[in-house]
Design a protein around this motif. Structure first.
Motif, short mmCIF file in Angstrom:
data_model
loop_
_atom_site.label_atom_id
_atom_site.label_comp_id
_atom_site.label_asym_id
_atom_site.label_seq_id
_atom_site.Cartn_x
_atom_site.Cartn_y
_atom_site.Cartn_z
N MET A 60 -0.54 4.38 0.90
CA MET A 60 -1.50 4.19 2.38
C MET A 60 -2.90 4.47 2.27
O MET A 60 -3.33 5.59 2.85
CB MET A 60 -0.52 5.09 3.40
N ASP A 61 -3.48 4.07 0.93
CA ASP A 61 -4.98 4.55 0.61
C ASP A 61 -5.57 3.67 1.35
O ASP A 61 -7.19 3.64 0.27
CB ASP A 61 -5.83 5.07 -0.22
N GLY A 62 -5.49 2.22 1.17
CA GLY A 62 -6.02 0.84 1.27
C GLY A 62 -5.91 0.00 0.02
O GLY A 62 -6.70 -0.64 -0.21
N HIS A 63 -4.95 0.87 -1.01
CA HIS A 63 -4.79 0.24 -2.56
C HIS A 63 -3.78 -0.79 -2.63
O HIS A 63 -2.55 0.04 -2.64
CB HIS A 63 -5.38 0.81 -3.80
N ILE A 64 -3.58 -1.84 -2.93
CA ILE A 64 -2.22 -2.70 -2.94
C ILE A 64 -1.98 -1.92 -4.37
O ILE A 64 -2.60 -2.16 -5.61
CB ILE A 64 -2.90 -4.18 -3.26
N GLN A 65 -0.72 -1.51 -4.22
CA GLN A 65 -0.18 -1.40 -5.29
C GLN A 65 0.87 -2.20 -6.11
O GLN A 65 2.01 -3.17 -4.99
CB GLN A 65 0.56 -0.36 -5.96
N ASP A 77 0.25 -1.33 0.07
CA ASP A 77 0.07 0.04 -0.50
C ASP A 77 0.94 1.06 0.23
O ASP A 77 0.99 1.63 0.93
CB ASP A 77 -0.48 -0.36 1.55
#
Length: 162
Positions: free
Chosen positions: A100-105, A97
């Protein structure tokens, strides 16, 4: 199974599939003991990672190369579905993340400290991440037609000689 060079990296893809990299610049995918595909590059794979970049539900093999290139290849065919270039060799490829917005990248880092994060493609893009425009597709199609016509012309010329 045996390979002709030293195995430098392995990564699980899913199920019994795994990606591998060799010291001679070869990367590929096996399923159990059967090789699905492999490609050989003059550059060396610095890092490999499995990540579903095009949101099709299947992990692609992500490779970070010694020349700064990052590519994502289909686990089934080895076809490049995404590529990017850094100014220096890739140090590592991981996922997390990053914003740090809850989305895996997918996160790629170069040896010079440059870091880029890549979000998986949207549902609309599903499976098509390459920046191919209608112009590029038309050029490719016309080039193929040109090749076919040249081949046909050559055949007519050879028949006329006989």
């Amino acid at each position: 199974m045996t390979e002709t060079e030293i195995v430098t990296s392995l990564c699980p893809m899913y199920g019994s599939r795994f990606g591998y990299a060799l010291s001679n610049g070869t990367v590929g995918v096996y399923d159990k003991t059967s090789r699905y595909w492999r490609i050989k590059s003059k550059n060396h794979a610095m890092s490999i990672h499995a990540f579903d970049l095009n949101s099709d539900g299947v992990n692609e093999l992500i490779t970070g190369w010694s020349n700064g290139k990052v590519d994502a290849r289909s686990d089934r065919t080895g076809e490049v579905i995404f590529k990017d270039n850094f100014s220096s060799a890739i140090a590592g490829v991981v996922e997390g993340d990053y914003r740090m917005d809850g989305h895996i990248q997918l996160i790629c880092c170069s040896v010079d400290g440059e870091i880029r994060g890549y979000l998986p493609g949207t549902a609309e893009m599903r499976g098509n991440l390459m920046d191919t425009s209608a112009e590029q597709d038309l050029i490719r199609e016309l080039s193929q037609k040109k090749q076919n016509l040249l081949l046909e012309l050559r055949n007519y010329e050879e028949n006329a000689k006989q």
